[in-house]
Scaffold this motif. Structure first.
Motif, short mmCIF file in Angstrom:
data_model
loop_
_atom_site.label_atom_id
_atom_site.label_comp_id
_atom_site.label_asym_id
_atom_site.label_seq_id
_atom_site.Cartn_x
_atom_site.Cartn_y
_atom_site.Cartn_z
N TYR A 164 45.64 35.34 39.20
CA TYR A 164 45.42 34.23 39.02
C TYR A 164 46.07 33.45 37.69
O TYR A 164 46.84 32.84 38.30
CB TYR A 164 44.28 34.36 39.42
N VAL A 177 28.76 37.81 41.77
CA VAL A 177 30.43 37.97 41.81
C VAL A 177 31.26 36.85 41.60
O VAL A 177 32.28 36.54 40.50
CB VAL A 177 31.14 39.17 42.12
N PHE A 178 31.45 35.84 42.66
CA PHE A 178 31.78 34.82 42.26
C PHE A 178 31.97 33.67 41.78
O PHE A 178 33.10 32.81 41.33
CB PHE A 178 31.40 34.29 44.35
N MET A 185 41.04 30.27 43.72
CA MET A 185 40.60 31.87 45.04
C MET A 185 39.14 31.76 45.70
O MET A 185 39.65 32.97 47.06
CB MET A 185 40.56 32.40 43.66
N SER A 207 35.82 40.84 31.46
CA SER A 207 35.96 41.17 32.90
C SER A 207 34.63 41.45 33.23
O SER A 207 33.78 41.50 32.20
CB SER A 207 37.20 42.15 32.53
N LEU A 208 34.47 41.46 34.48
CA LEU A 208 33.04 41.97 34.56
C LEU A 208 32.92 43.62 34.34
O LEU A 208 31.86 43.90 34.41
CB LEU A 208 33.31 41.90 36.26
N ARG A 209 33.14 43.67 33.97
CA ARG A 209 33.65 45.19 34.43
C ARG A 209 33.39 46.15 33.31
O ARG A 209 32.84 46.63 32.68
CB ARG A 209 34.84 46.12 34.30
N VAL A 238 37.17 41.72 42.50
CA VAL A 238 37.40 40.18 42.20
C VAL A 238 38.32 40.05 40.75
O VAL A 238 38.96 39.16 40.36
CB VAL A 238 36.25 39.74 41.96
N GLY A 239 38.53 41.48 40.27
CA GLY A 239 38.16 41.30 38.22
C GLY A 239 40.27 41.62 38.47
O GLY A 239 40.73 40.51 37.61
N LEU A 240 40.55 42.68 39.68
CA LEU A 240 42.18 42.27 39.80
C LEU A 240 42.79 40.55 40.24
O LEU A 240 43.68 40.29 39.97
CB LEU A 240 42.65 42.67 41.27
N THR A 241 41.79 39.90 40.96
CA THR A 241 42.60 38.72 41.83
C THR A 241 42.14 37.83 40.72
O THR A 241 42.86 37.16 41.19
CB THR A 241 41.02 38.55 42.86
N LYS A 242 41.00 37.79 39.52
CA LYS A 242 41.45 37.12 38.50
C LYS A 242 42.33 37.07 37.35
O LYS A 242 43.35 36.23 37.22
CB LYS A 242 39.65 37.22 38.15
N ASP A 262 32.53 34.32 38.72
CA ASP A 262 33.71 35.00 38.21
C ASP A 262 34.73 34.47 38.70
O ASP A 262 35.81 34.10 37.63
CB ASP A 262 33.23 36.17 38.24
N LEU A 263 34.91 34.14 39.71
CA LEU A 263 36.64 33.54 40.05
C LEU A 263 36.20 32.38 40.92
O LEU A 263 35.66 31.59 40.80
CB LEU A 263 36.18 34.03 41.52
N PRO A 264 37.35 31.92 39.94
CA PRO A 264 38.15 30.56 40.20
C PRO A 264 37.52 29.99 41.90
O PRO A 264 38.24 30.28 42.39
CB PRO A 264 39.70 30.26 39.48
#
Lengths: 187, 506
Positions: A141, B194-195, B202, B180-182, A134-138, B197-199
Motif C-alpha cells: 500500500y 492486527v487490523f 486496505m 512493522s509489526l514483525r 498484513v505487513g506485506l499489504t501495508k 495496523d492496516l489502513p
C-alpha cells in the motif's frame, strides 16, 4: 504473449532475477539502489521498480536515477518479497488495476505463480501467518503496487471467508467485546 | 468486573410461575445475562432466596409480573439448554460484609481479589454436586484461575485473557505508527489487534471480496470494525457490483430504463432489512401468489388458469392445456404476485393425477416479457397416485421486482385415451416467500416508493390483498401473527378460515 512465453522458458533458472536478466541484455541498464529501514540494500532495475507507482512518480519527478534511496516504512523482508513479485509481473499487460470494478476484482482468479508466492510468505519464518500478510499489504500500500495489493487483500479475505466469528477474532487478535458491546453489535 | 457462573440446575417453579436457576452460591444481587444454547440471551437481576437457588424475575422491581402474564416465555426458556450465566460481579455483598471501600484504587483491587477467592472456594466446594457439564466447566474454570493466581503471586506478569484484553485496549496505535509489526517481541505482537495496523482502505478492499452474509458477520466482530466499515458507500458499491456479491438482489432489474439498484435510498439499512426479511421468508414463508394472468393455452373454459388459484380451488377443477401431438412441446403460465416487490423462496406445483410434465422452471420480473430472474430447471417426479402431492422447488431467497411469475412447463407425458393427444394439467400452483408491499416503515419501503414513483406506478397497495395462509384448526399460526404484526392489524380482528383438502375424487 511473446513476453510471457519467454518468461516461462527462463523460469527454471530462478524467477526473481528474470526481470533483471532481460534488461541486462540491453546496454545501459538503469539500476536503482534501495535501502530499507533496517539497513538492507537491494538493487533493482528501473523496469521492476516502476511497477510501484511510488517509485514511478519519484523517477518521473527527479528525471534520473537518484543516489541510494532509503525506503521508509518497509522492512527488508517485505521489500525482498515485493521485488520478487514485481520482477515476475513487470512484463504483464493485464495487471489488476485500481479502476477495476468490485465485480471484476472479485471474480478474478489467483494464478498459479501467485498462489505459491503467497504460500511461501506463510512458510518463510515461524511468525504467525496473518502478520506477514498484513505487513506485506501495508508495504504494498505504501509503495502503491495495485497488483500486489489485489493479491494480498484477496488472500487475506480467503483466510477469513468460511470461518466462524470466534475463529476470526483469534486470527486477527481482535479483542472480545464486552456483553454490552456485543448486544449493540448484534442489532 | 465480570464473572461466569456455572448453572447446576434449572427448573420451573409452579407456585411463582418463574424460572428457577440453581447456581453456585452467590449471596448478592447483581445484573446478569443468561445465555442459552440457541443464542438465547436474557438480561435481568439475580435474586437469591436461599444459598443455592436463584429466582429469575423481570428486574423491574416487582417479583413476578413478566412470567405470570407470559407463561409461554418460561416454557420457551426451558426448552433452550442454558449454558451459563454471566454476571457483573456481586461486589455489594463484600462491600457490606467485609467493609471494603470501592472508591479507592486499593479497595477496588482487594475487592476483585476477594471475589475471585470467594468464587473459587465455593466452586471447589460445590464442584462435586454440579452436573456433568457444569463440573467440566467449573474444573477448567478453576484451573485457569488458580494458575493465573499462582503466577501473580510469584511476581510474574499475568497472561490471562483479561490482561491481554486490557493491554490491547490501552495500546496506543500511534506507538506503532510506521513500524512493522514483525519487529515487536512475539508476546506483545500477539496481543495487538492486527487490523488496527492496516489502513482502512486496505481493510475495505479485503472485505469487498467477502460475500454479503460473511461481510455482515465480520461487521459484528468488534465495535471498531463496525464503526469503520458500516458505511453507506461500502454497501452501495456492493449493490452495484452485481449478484455475486449481493445474492438476494439479482440485477439487472431494469424496467423502462429504471434500475432498481439505483433507487436504493439508504443502502446499509435497506440491505440489512432485506437480509432479515429473507431469513424470515425462509423460516415462515407466506403465500405470495395473487391471480393467474395468462396461460399459453386453455382446453376449455372449465379448465381455466383461475382454478390454479387458492380461492377457486375445488377438487374437481384443474387447469389443462390444449391437446398436442408433440410430447416435447412446452406450455407456460403467468401469475401476478402480491405487490411490486416480493421475496420468493419456493414454488410448489401440484400436478393433475400422475405427474404429467417432465421439467419445470420459473422466472420473475416486471411483465410477461421482461423477466430479470430465471431459475434453474427442476425435474418433476412422476409418481403414480390418485391424489398427487404438491412438489416443492426451492430457490435461494430472491427479490422479485415487478410482481410477475412465469412458470414454464417443459415436455409432457400424460396422454388422453380418447384422442391420444398429449395434455399438460395442473391442480394447484403456489408461490411462497414474503411480500414486501405491506412494509410501512424503513429504508426498504422508501426505496420501493421511490422506485414505483420513477416507474410511474400509482402507489403501493397496502391493505387490499387477500392473504391466504394456513391455519391450525381455526387458531392463528405463526404466519398469521407475522402478517398481522406487519400490517399493524389486531390479530383478534382477523378472520380465520380453514382450507380443506379436496375430497377424494372417487
Amino acid at each position: 504473449m511473446f513476453h510471457r512465453a519467454n518468461l516461462r522458458n527462463n523460469s527454471k533458472n530462478g524467477r526473481s532475477q528474470v526481470g533483471q536478466n532481460r534488461n541486462s541484455k540491453k546496454k545501459p541498464v538503469a539500476k536503482l539502489t534501495l535501502i530499507t529501514e533496517d539497513n538492507e540494500s537491494f538493487t533493482v532495475c528501473k523496469k521492476v521498480a516502476e511497477m510501484s507507482m511510488f517509485f514511478k512518480n519519484m523517477l518521473q519527478d527527479t528525471e534520473g536515477i537518484p543516489a541510494p534511496f532509503i525506503v521508509p516504512n518497509v522492512s527488508g523482508y517485505d521489500l525482498k518479497k515485493i521485488i520478487e513479485y514485481c520482477s515476475y509481473h513487470c512484463l504483464d499487460t493485464d495487471c489488476p488495476n485500481d479502476n477495476d470494478s468490485l465485480r471484476s476484482r472479485r471474480d478474478r482468479k489467483i494464478g498459479h505463480w501467485d498462489e505459491t508466492f503467497v504460500r511461501n510468505i506463510i512458510n518463510k519464518d515461524g511468525d504467525p501467518v496473518i502478520d506477514n500478510l498484513v505487513g506485506l499489504t501495508k508495504a504494498a500500500y505504501f509503495l502503491d503496487i495495485p497488483g500486489l495489493i489485489w493479491l494480498m487483500t484477496k488472500s487475506i479475505a480467503n483466510t477469513i471467508d468460511p470461518k466462524p466469528i470466534a475463529e476470526i477474532r483469534e486470527i486477527f487478535n481482535v479483542p472480545v467485546p464486552s456483553e454490552r458491546e456485543e448486544e449493540i453489535l448484534q442489532r | 468486573m465480570k464473572k461466569e457462573y456455572i448453572v447446576t440446575k434449572v427448573g420451573r417453579d409452579r407456585e411463582r410461575d418463574a424460572l428457577r436457576i440453581a447456581v453456585l452460591p452467590l449471596t448478592s444481587c447483581s445484573h446478569f445475562l443468561v445465555i442459552g444454547g440457541n443464542g438465547f440471551v436474557r438480561r435481568g437481576t439475580l435474586c437469591l432466596s436461599s444459598l443455592d437457588a436463584a429466582w429469575w424475575h423481570s428486574g423491574r422491581g416487582s417479583d413476578l409480573p413478566l412470567f405470570l402474564k407470559r407463561r409461554d416465555r418460561v416454557g420457551w426458556a426451558l426448552q433452550q439448554p442454558i449454558i451459563n450465566i454471566k454476571a457483573q460481579a456481586g461486589s455489594g455483598y463484600l462491600r457490606r460484609v467485609a467493609g471494603i471501600s470501592r472508591n479507592t484504587k486499593e479497595g477496588k483491587e482487594r475487592l476483585a481479589a476477594e471475589i475471585e477467592m470467594w468464587v473459587l472456594g465455593s466452586a471447589r466446594a460445590e464442584g462435586k454436586r454440579s452436573t456433568k457439564i457444569g463440573l467440566a466447566r467449573s474444573l477448567t474454570h478453576q484451573g485457569k484461575k488458580v494458575e493465573s493466581r499462582a503466577q501473580a503471586q510469584a511476581g510474574q506478569p499475568r497472561t490471562g485473557v483479561l490482561s491481554q484484553r486490557r493491554l490491547s485496549h490501552s495500546f496506543p496505535s500511534a506507538l506503532l505508527h510506521g513500524q512493522s509489526l514483525r519487529r515487536l517481541p512475539l508476546g506483545l505482537r500477539n496481543m495487538y489487534p492486527v487490523f488496527d495496523d492496516l489502513p482502512v482502505e486496505m481493510c475495505l478492499k479485503c472485505f469487498a471480496f467477502l460475500p454479503l452474509p460473511d461481510f455482515a458477520r465480520v461487521l459484528r466482530l468488534s465495535k471498531k470494525w463496525n464503526k469503520t466499515l458500516d458505511k453507506d458507500f461500502v454497501w452501495r458499491e456492493r449493490i452495484m457490483s452485481g449478484p455475486s456479491v449481493a445474492p438476494i438482489l439479482r440485477p439487472p432489474a431494469v424496467q423502462a430504463g429504471v434500475n432498481f439498484a439505483e433507487c436504493i435510498v439508504e443502502p446499509t439499512a435497506c440491505l440489512k432489512q432485506l437480509m432479515a426479511l429473507s431469513l424470515a421468508a425462509e423460516q415462515n414463508p407466506l403465500s405470495v401468489i395473487g391471480a393467474g394472468v395468462r396461460a399459453s393455452s386453455e382446453n376449455n373454459e372449465g379448465q381455466s388458469i383461475k382454478y390454479l388459484e387458492d380461492r377457486y380451488r375445488h377438487f374437481q377443477r384443474y387447469w389443462s392445456s390444449k391437446g398436442s401431438d408433440d410430447p416435447l412441446s412446452d406450455e407456460y403460465l403467468i401469475f401476478q404476485l402480491h405487490g411490486i416487490a416480493t421475496i420468493v423462496t419456493e414454488i410448489s406445483v401440484t400436478p393433475y393425477e400422475e405427474g404429467s410434465e417432465l421439467g419445470v422452471s420459473f422466472s420473475l420480473g416486471f411483465s410477461p416479457d421482461n423477466m430479470h430472474y430465471q431459475s434453474p430447471d427442476f425435474k418433476m417426479e412422476n409418481i403414480s397416485a390418485l391424489l398427487p402431492e404438491p412438489q416443492m422447488f426451492k430457490i435461494k431467497p430472491t427479490l422479485a421486482i415487478g410482481g410477475f411469475l412465469r412458470l414454464d412447463l417443459k415436455g409432457r407425458t400424460a396422454r388422453q385415451p380418447s384422442n391420444l393427444k398429449f395434455y399438460t394439467a395442473l391442480r394447484l400452483v403456489r408461490a411462497k416467500g414474503f411480500p414486501l408491499g405491506f412494509l410501512e416503515h424503513g429504508a426498504l419501503a422508501t426505496t420501493l416508493v421511490a422506485f414505483s414513483d420513477r416507474l410511474g406506478y400509482s402507489a403501493l397497495r397496502v391493505n387490499q390483498f387477500n392473504y391466504v395462509l394456513p391455519t391450525n384448526g381455526g387458531a392463528p399460526t405463526i404466519a398469521w401473527n407475522a402478517l398481522c404484526s406487519a400490517l399493524k392489524y389486531p390479530l383478534h380482528h382477523a378472520s380465520f378460515f380453514t382450507i380443506e383438502r379436496p375430497m377424494d375424487p372417487s
